[in-house]
Design a protein around this motif. Structure first.
Motif, PDB file in Angstrom:
ATOM      1  N   ASN A  20     -51.718  75.589 -51.497  1.00  0.00           N
ATOM      2  CA  ASN A  20     -51.141  74.565 -52.354  1.00  0.00           C
ATOM      3  C   ASN A  20     -52.184  74.238 -53.406  1.00  0.00           C
ATOM      4  N   GLY A  21     -52.097  74.920 -54.540  1.00  0.00           N
ATOM      5  CA  GLY A  21     -53.142  74.785 -55.541  1.00  0.00           C
ATOM      6  C   GLY A  21     -54.460  75.293 -54.971  1.00  0.00           C
ATOM      7  N   PRO A  22     -55.530  74.498 -55.088  1.00  0.00           N
ATOM      8  CA  PRO A  22     -56.832  74.939 -54.579  1.00  0.00           C
ATOM      9  C   PRO A  22     -56.995  74.771 -53.067  1.00  0.00           C
ATOM     10  N   VAL A  23     -56.017  74.168 -52.413  1.00  0.00           N
ATOM     11  CA  VAL A  23     -56.120  73.880 -50.975  1.00  0.00           C
ATOM     12  C   VAL A  23     -55.517  75.015 -50.164  1.00  0.00           C
ATOM     13  N   ARG A  24     -56.294  75.519 -49.206  1.00  0.00           N
ATOM     14  CA  ARG A  24     -55.830  76.555 -48.284  1.00  0.00           C
ATOM     15  C   ARG A  24     -55.542  75.900 -46.938  1.00  0.00           C
TER      16      ARG A  24
END
Length: 309
Positions: free
Chosen positions: A17-21
């Protein structure tokens, strides 16, 4: 012993989710089961969800997946913020790191990675609030909502305090353990003791065995907990939800008052509340058959509706 019995979960995978893994895995079993996404609570990783419960859910016809919330387990941990205490974070008007909408979107990223167009949701503690928010923000992706030991998903800040036993939360934040694996195990046992029902003897050996299996710094990482609990919701009220909803709550919950369950059930049309005798802020084995039976009944009711929101 079969391979699936020895290793009941698939290898860890990551959704984005965007930069979040976001770390997630699936319980071994028939892929044709009804999708069920499990959502964890404050500061704990996905391993905290009991394998025995997941086995029963699979046997009841569900395809079970779980994931680590952002700032938990193997998922992305965000940079430190000014507020490093979960109690203080409750009083802030906004989250410094991310919003509750971001956390709701994390669940959708996991559904996308699983190629699940929609799923039943079971959220425990913080995960229960997030499950409500996912249904509000992405109604077409949610089949049913089950919350356990949760507060209403649309409350924040000072309004949350009416549902929380601050004495227990204060004890939780005062726990200090070294940043080692042994410290994580000791912290997990201490937290389990705080959150267990006072109506039955605390089984320290079982708590330690679980802690050894799920050892993670999240249970005493107050910075990460502050970012999670400080994420503010800006969306609609839970009263607009039209999904079949089940509200479970331990009758002896020492952290979240059962009045939270009453409030959720009263505000979501046709929601059903069930208090679980002898249960604290936990998922003890004796209650697993009840939880599974209730989820199966809820899913069957959803199947009879025909049209989802």
């Amino acid at each position: 012993m079969s391979e699936s019995a020895q290793h009941p979960w698939t290898p860890v995978r990551f959704a984005e989710n965007g930069p979040v893994r976001l770390a997630y895995d699936r319980f071994a079993g028939p892929a044709a089961g009804e999708p069920l996404l499990l959502m964890t609570g404050l500061g704990v990783n996905r391993l905290w969800l009991p394998d025995g419960l997941c086995h029963l859910l699979t046997a009841a016809g569900f395809a079970v997946a779980r994931y680590d919330q952002r700032d938990g387990g193997e998922s992305t941990h965000l940079p430190p913020v000014a507020t490093g205490n979960p109690v203080t974070a409750l009083f802030r008007k906004r989250g410094d790191a991310y919003t509750a909408e971001d956390m709701a979107d994390d669940a959708i990223a996991v559904l996308d990675a699983l190629a699940w167009p929609s799923a039943h949701l079971l959220g425990v503690s913080l995960g229960g609030a997030i499950a409500q928010r996912v249904a509000l923000r992405h109604p077409g992706r949610v089949r049913t909502v089950t919350t356990m030991s949760a507060v209403p998903g649309d409350v924040a800040g000072l309004r949350t305090l009416r549902f929380i036993r601050l004495g227990t939360l204060a004890k939780f934040t005062r726990l200090k353990f070294p940043a080692t694996r042994e410290g994580a195990v000791a912290a997990s046992v201490a937290v389990a003791r705080l959150l267990a029902s006072p109506a039955r003897p605390f089984d320290e050996d079982a708590a330690r065995a679980t802690a050894e299996r799920t050892a993670d710094a999240g249970v005493h990482d107050q910075q990460a907990q502050s970012r999670q609990i400080g994420a503010q919701w800006h969306g609609g009220p839970i009263s607009v939800l039209r999904h079949p909803t089940l509200v479970l709550h331990g009758a002896d919950d020492p952290l979240i008052k059962p009045t939270a369950a009453t409030a959720i059930a009263a505000r979501i049309p046709n929601a059903r509340k069930l208090l679980l005798p002898g249960v604290g802020h936990e998922l003890p084995e004796p209650v697993w058959p009840t939880v599974v039976g209730e989820l199966r009944a809820l899913a069957d009711a959803d199947a009879g509706r025909g049209v989802r929101p």
